[in-house]
Design a protein around this motif. Sequence first.
Motif, PDB file in Angstrom:
ATOM      1  N   ALA A  52       0.793  -1.223  -0.152  1.00 56.56           N
ATOM      2  CA  ALA A  52       0.154  -0.084   0.038  1.00 56.56           C
ATOM      3  C   ALA A  52       0.789   1.199  -0.188  1.00 56.56           C
ATOM      4  O   ALA A  52       0.545   2.230  -0.822  1.00 56.56           O
ATOM      5  CB  ALA A  52      -1.140   0.006   1.171  1.00 56.56           C
ATOM      6  N   PRO A  53       1.953   1.372   0.774  1.00 62.02           N
ATOM      7  CA  PRO A  53       2.607   2.405   0.733  1.00 62.02           C
ATOM      8  C   PRO A  53       3.602   2.866  -0.673  1.00 62.02           C
ATOM      9  O   PRO A  53       3.427   3.969  -0.996  1.00 62.02           O
ATOM     10  CB  PRO A  53       3.881   2.453   1.854  1.00 62.02           C
ATOM     11  CG  PRO A  53       3.083   1.465   2.745  1.00 62.02           C
ATOM     12  CD  PRO A  53       2.516   0.327   1.904  1.00 62.02           C
ATOM     13  N   ALA A  54       3.731   1.757  -1.272  1.00 67.22           N
ATOM     14  CA  ALA A  54       4.328   1.875  -2.391  1.00 67.22           C
ATOM     15  C   ALA A  54       3.206   2.490  -3.643  1.00 67.22           C
ATOM     16  O   ALA A  54       3.598   3.250  -4.343  1.00 67.22           O
ATOM     17  CB  ALA A  54       5.025   0.595  -3.319  1.00 67.22           C
ATOM     18  N   ARG A  55       2.006   1.799  -3.552  1.00 70.07           N
ATOM     19  CA  ARG A  55       0.913   2.100  -4.484  1.00 70.07           C
ATOM     20  C   ARG A  55       0.692   3.552  -4.156  1.00 70.07           C
ATOM     21  O   ARG A  55       0.423   4.519  -5.126  1.00 70.07           O
ATOM     22  CB  ARG A  55      -0.145   1.383  -4.417  1.00 70.07           C
ATOM     23  CG  ARG A  55      -0.006  -0.136  -4.717  1.00 70.07           C
ATOM     24  CD  ARG A  55      -1.251  -0.800  -4.707  1.00 70.07           C
ATOM     25  NE  ARG A  55      -1.965  -0.755  -3.462  1.00 70.07           N
ATOM     26  CZ  ARG A  55      -1.825  -1.734  -2.661  1.00 70.07           C
ATOM     27  NH1 ARG A  55      -0.984  -2.961  -2.823  1.00 70.07           N
ATOM     28  NH2 ARG A  55      -2.650  -1.857  -1.243  1.00 70.07           N
ATOM     29  N   ALA A  56       0.721   4.024  -2.913  1.00 70.08           N
ATOM     30  CA  ALA A  56       0.393   5.611  -2.600  1.00 70.08           C
ATOM     31  C   ALA A  56       1.349   6.568  -3.126  1.00 70.08           C
ATOM     32  O   ALA A  56       1.049   7.510  -3.788  1.00 70.08           O
ATOM     33  CB  ALA A  56       0.304   5.826  -1.097  1.00 70.08           C
ATOM     34  N   LEU A  57       2.863   5.940  -2.908  1.00 71.71           N
ATOM     35  CA  LEU A  57       3.892   6.948  -3.502  1.00 71.71           C
ATOM     36  C   LEU A  57       3.627   6.800  -5.151  1.00 71.71           C
ATOM     37  O   LEU A  57       3.786   8.209  -5.776  1.00 71.71           O
ATOM     38  CB  LEU A  57       5.436   6.111  -3.160  1.00 71.71           C
ATOM     39  CG  LEU A  57       6.468   6.578  -4.102  1.00 71.71           C
ATOM     40  CD1 LEU A  57       6.873   8.031  -3.364  1.00 71.71           C
ATOM     41  CD2 LEU A  57       7.694   5.750  -3.882  1.00 71.71           C
ATOM     42  N   TYR A  58       3.459   5.920  -5.603  1.00 69.05           N
ATOM     43  CA  TYR A  58       3.303   6.150  -7.249  1.00 69.05           C
ATOM     44  C   TYR A  58       2.205   6.932  -7.748  1.00 69.05           C
ATOM     45  O   TYR A  58       2.398   7.714  -8.499  1.00 69.05           O
ATOM     46  CB  TYR A  58       3.178   4.538  -7.703  1.00 69.05           C
ATOM     47  CG  TYR A  58       4.420   3.825  -7.584  1.00 69.05           C
ATOM     48  CD1 TYR A  58       5.630   4.143  -7.757  1.00 69.05           C
ATOM     49  CD2 TYR A  58       4.254   2.403  -7.069  1.00 69.05           C
ATOM     50  CE1 TYR A  58       6.757   3.525  -7.416  1.00 69.05           C
ATOM     51  CE2 TYR A  58       5.277   1.655  -6.857  1.00 69.05           C
ATOM     52  CZ  TYR A  58       6.826   2.211  -6.919  1.00 69.05           C
ATOM     53  OH  TYR A  58       7.625   1.330  -6.675  1.00 69.05           O
ATOM     54  N   ALA A  59       0.990   6.696  -6.867  1.00 65.52           N
ATOM     55  CA  ALA A  59      -0.192   7.621  -7.090  1.00 65.52           C
ATOM     56  C   ALA A  59       0.201   9.052  -6.881  1.00 65.52           C
ATOM     57  O   ALA A  59      -0.128  10.028  -7.682  1.00 65.52           O
ATOM     58  CB  ALA A  59      -1.271   7.096  -6.510  1.00 65.52           C
TER      59      ALA A  59
END
Length: 155
Positions: free
Chosen positions: A122-129
């Motif tokens: 989830a933190p990675a997906r949020a960073l990319y978003a």
Amino acid sequence: MQALRIHLDGELRDPRIAVFLEEHLADMRRVSPPESVHALDLGALRQPGIRFWTAWLGETLVATAALKHLDQQHTELKSMRTAAALRGRGIAARMLAHVMAEARALGHARLSLETGSQPFFAPARALYARHGFQACGPFGDYAADPSSHFMTRML
């Protein structure tokens, strides 16, 4: 904090890189089914069509990222990782910005990635978003997989 140094590493001979990447692969194997682990090992990162960067604070390796050439316009982000103890300090954002700039400089118009769909990612997906990536379907050689989350953005 010391200045973050990011540099292209084509040889991947430093043993600290091998240890760092093995920790990355161990995390991926721990949270994803075997068929859904798409992280590259050292040998794969040395293949033609892959550009690999390391980020350092002093003599400590703190992050990695790679680009995999898909075609003249499209490249894939691979092996993006920040040392667990240093997450949340902006290192991943700086590494991502650097690699995006490199992809643009190489003439790519689109950058895509595959990450996990599990809560661990989830933190990675949020960073990319936050950096303009949007969900997309499978690309390249990927197939639809409930354990994978695909994202892309134009450069």
